[in-house]
Motif scaffolding. Structure first.
Motif, PDB file in Angstrom:
ATOM      1  N   LEU A 106       0.831  -1.195   0.000  1.00  0.00           N
ATOM      2  CA  LEU A 106       0.000   0.000   0.000  1.00  0.00           C
ATOM      3  C   LEU A 106       0.871   1.253   0.000  1.00  0.00           C
ATOM      4  O   LEU A 106       0.595   2.213  -0.723  1.00  0.00           O
ATOM      5  CB  LEU A 106      -0.936  -0.001   1.211  1.00  0.00           C
ATOM      6  N   THR A 107       1.941   1.241   0.784  1.00  0.00           N
ATOM      7  CA  THR A 107       2.869   2.371   0.804  1.00  0.00           C
ATOM      8  C   THR A 107       3.501   2.569  -0.568  1.00  0.00           C
ATOM      9  O   THR A 107       3.620   3.697  -1.058  1.00  0.00           O
ATOM     10  CB  THR A 107       3.962   2.140   1.867  1.00  0.00           C
ATOM     11  N   ALA A 108       3.884   1.476  -1.216  1.00  0.00           N
ATOM     12  CA  ALA A 108       4.485   1.554  -2.546  1.00  0.00           C
ATOM     13  C   ALA A 108       3.483   2.101  -3.570  1.00  0.00           C
ATOM     14  O   ALA A 108       3.841   2.905  -4.435  1.00  0.00           O
ATOM     15  CB  ALA A 108       4.983   0.183  -2.981  1.00  0.00           C
ATOM     16  N   LEU A 109       2.226   1.672  -3.473  1.00  0.00           N
ATOM     17  CA  LEU A 109       1.204   2.183  -4.401  1.00  0.00           C
ATOM     18  C   LEU A 109       0.986   3.673  -4.208  1.00  0.00           C
ATOM     19  O   LEU A 109       0.884   4.420  -5.181  1.00  0.00           O
ATOM     20  CB  LEU A 109      -0.119   1.432  -4.183  1.00  0.00           C
ATOM     21  N   ARG A 110       0.913   4.093  -2.963  1.00  0.00           N
ATOM     22  CA  ARG A 110       0.699   5.521  -2.693  1.00  0.00           C
ATOM     23  C   ARG A 110       1.889   6.350  -3.160  1.00  0.00           C
ATOM     24  O   ARG A 110       1.716   7.469  -3.634  1.00  0.00           O
ATOM     25  CB  ARG A 110       0.429   5.742  -1.217  1.00  0.00           C
ATOM     26  N   ALA A 111       3.094   5.824  -3.021  1.00  0.00           N
ATOM     27  CA  ALA A 111       4.295   6.555  -3.452  1.00  0.00           C
ATOM     28  C   ALA A 111       4.355   6.665  -4.967  1.00  0.00           C
ATOM     29  O   ALA A 111       4.869   7.649  -5.500  1.00  0.00           O
ATOM     30  CB  ALA A 111       5.536   5.856  -2.928  1.00  0.00           C
ATOM     31  N   SER A 112       3.812   5.660  -5.673  1.00  0.00           N
ATOM     32  CA  SER A 112       3.854   5.669  -7.128  1.00  0.00           C
ATOM     33  C   SER A 112       2.779   6.558  -7.734  1.00  0.00           C
ATOM     34  O   SER A 112       2.804   6.832  -8.935  1.00  0.00           O
ATOM     35  CB  SER A 112       3.708   4.257  -7.677  1.00  0.00           C
ATOM     36  N   GLY A 113       1.809   6.975  -6.895  1.00  0.00           N
ATOM     37  CA  GLY A 113       0.748   7.847  -7.395  1.00  0.00           C
ATOM     38  C   GLY A 113      -0.340   7.099  -8.144  1.00  0.00           C
ATOM     39  O   GLY A 113      -0.973   7.661  -9.023  1.00  0.00           O
ATOM     40  N   ALA A 114      -0.533   5.829  -7.822  1.00  0.00           N
ATOM     41  CA  ALA A 114      -1.589   5.048  -8.480  1.00  0.00           C
ATOM     42  C   ALA A 114      -2.949   5.665  -8.164  1.00  0.00           C
ATOM     43  O   ALA A 114      -3.142   6.272  -7.118  1.00  0.00           O
ATOM     44  CB  ALA A 114      -1.557   3.599  -8.011  1.00  0.00           C
TER      45      ALA A 114
END
Length: 66
Positions: free
Chosen positions: A56-64
């Motif tokens: 979830l942190t990775a998705l939020r950082a990628s701007g999905a």
């Protein structure tokens, strides 16, 4: 007599229009967001909490999209 039949036919047409759902095309289906898919996998027990929060942190950082 003509007015009577016009009212009867008009009433039938209106009844059908309101009774039958719109058939303007295929139903619209919006695919779930990546966050929703991730939450579903977590809810089904496919991934644990640590993996869920990490992804979830990775998705939020990628701007999905949300």
């Amino acid at each position: 007599m003509l007015i009577f039949w016009a009212l009867v036919i008009g009433g039938i047409v209106l009844a059908i229009r309101f009774a039958v759902p719109d058939r303007g095309g295929a139903p619209r289906y919006e695919s779930p967001s990546p966050q929703e898919l991730l939450a579903q996998r977590f809810a089904r027990g496919e991934i644990d909490e640590a993996e869920y929060t990490s992804r979830l942190t990775a998705l939020r950082a990628s701007g999905a999209r949300h």
